[in-house]
Design an enzyme around this catalytic site. Structure first.
Site, short mmCIF file in Angstrom:
data_model
loop_
_atom_site.label_atom_id
_atom_site.label_comp_id
_atom_site.label_asym_id
_atom_site.label_seq_id
_atom_site.Cartn_x
_atom_site.Cartn_y
_atom_site.Cartn_z
N SER A 156 0.86 -1.19 0.00
CA SER A 156 0.00 0.00 0.00
C SER A 156 0.88 1.23 0.00
O SER A 156 2.01 1.20 0.51
CB SER A 156 -0.90 0.01 1.24
N TYR A 170 -1.78 -0.58 10.23
CA TYR A 170 -1.93 -0.92 8.81
C TYR A 170 -0.70 -0.45 8.04
O TYR A 170 -0.13 -1.19 7.23
CB TYR A 170 -3.18 -0.26 8.25
#
Length: 262
Positions: A156, A170
């Site tokens: 990501s 995350y």
């Protein structure tokens, strides 16, 4: 889902993946579903892995209706035994897995000091341990068979950019995915196994829908005022699993539409 996204058809490319078997995790929706269809459209036999078997059956039916081959595999990414079993089931149904797309992942969407330990464990299990275990199992079988392979991890843009608005774990987990990509690429280069990553920015998906419900329209702060369409990742994925990227390994490609600083 944002109405600012565009609709893209399945890729019209000359990449030939006939004879290849791909295992895609998190394939019941979002980016994973798109990745599975893109690989199938280029001739790969695709094993679809996720928890929601009913959704997987529906995706498999779509792929078969379009002339492709697909097989659903029920898998809970928090269960290491199921991860290993998923690779075995994919191989039994479709042949040796030569392409692995580690797409399954979850957000945390909480401040670090407020996260319950159960959620901490779940994020780490799904976002870090699962792709590592799956990669090792696929590589073990490829090495034993003397065959090359391609592993694509979905990281990501959050691995490189965190603005302190929640979801610290995350960001940490996706940074770990990038480092996992780099280290396993070095370890398995001698066996012809390429390991790379794609680091998307904000793309339309079920996960993103949940973020938009919590935060509102985040695209106002983006230079291009839009979310990415999952189809815009097709070319990067197909490049990384095709002969064109034969010398590319240990690399993370950022595809974020200019949403983030560098």
């Amino acid at each position: 889902m944002s109405d600012k996204t565009m609709t893209y058809p399945l890729p019209n490319v000359s990449i030939d993946l006939k004879g290849q078997t791909a295992l895609v995790t998190g394939a019941s929706s979002g980016l994973g579903l798109r990745f599975a269809k893109a690989l199938a459209s280029c001739g790969a036999k695709v094993a679809l892995a996720a928890r929601r078997i009913d959704r997987l059956e529906a995706v498999a039916a779509e792929i078969r209706a379009a002339g492709g081959q697909a097989h659903p595999v029920a898998m809970d990414a928090t269960d290491a035994n199921q991860l290993v079993a998923a690779v075995a089931k994919a191989e039994e149904a479709l042949g040796l897995v030569t392409i692995l797309v580690n797409n399954a992942g979850i957000p945390d969407a909480q401040r670090a000091h407020k996260m319950p330990l159960e959620l901490v464990d779940r994020v780490i299990d799904i976002n870090i341990r699962a792709p590592y275990v799956l990669s090792c199992e696929v590589a073990r079988r490829l090495i034993a068979a003397g065959k090359p392979g391609r592993i694509v991890n979905i990281a990501s843009a959050a691995a490189y950019n965190y603005r302190g608005q929640g979801a610290a774990l995350y960001s940490i987990s996706k940074a770990a995915v990038v480092r996992t990509t780099e280290t396993l690429a070095v370890e398995w280069a001698r066996f012809g196994i390429n390991v790379n990553a794609i680091a998307p920015g904000a793309f339309a998906s079920e996960m993103m829908d949940g973020m938009l419900e919590r935060m509102g329209d985040i695209t106002a702060g983006f230079p291009r005022k839009r979310l990415g369409d999952p189809a815009q990742l097709d070319s990067t994925l197909l490049y990384l699993v095709s002969p064109a990227s034969d010398a590319v390994t240990g690399t993370s490609i950022r595809v974020d539409d200019g949403q983030h600083s560098r």
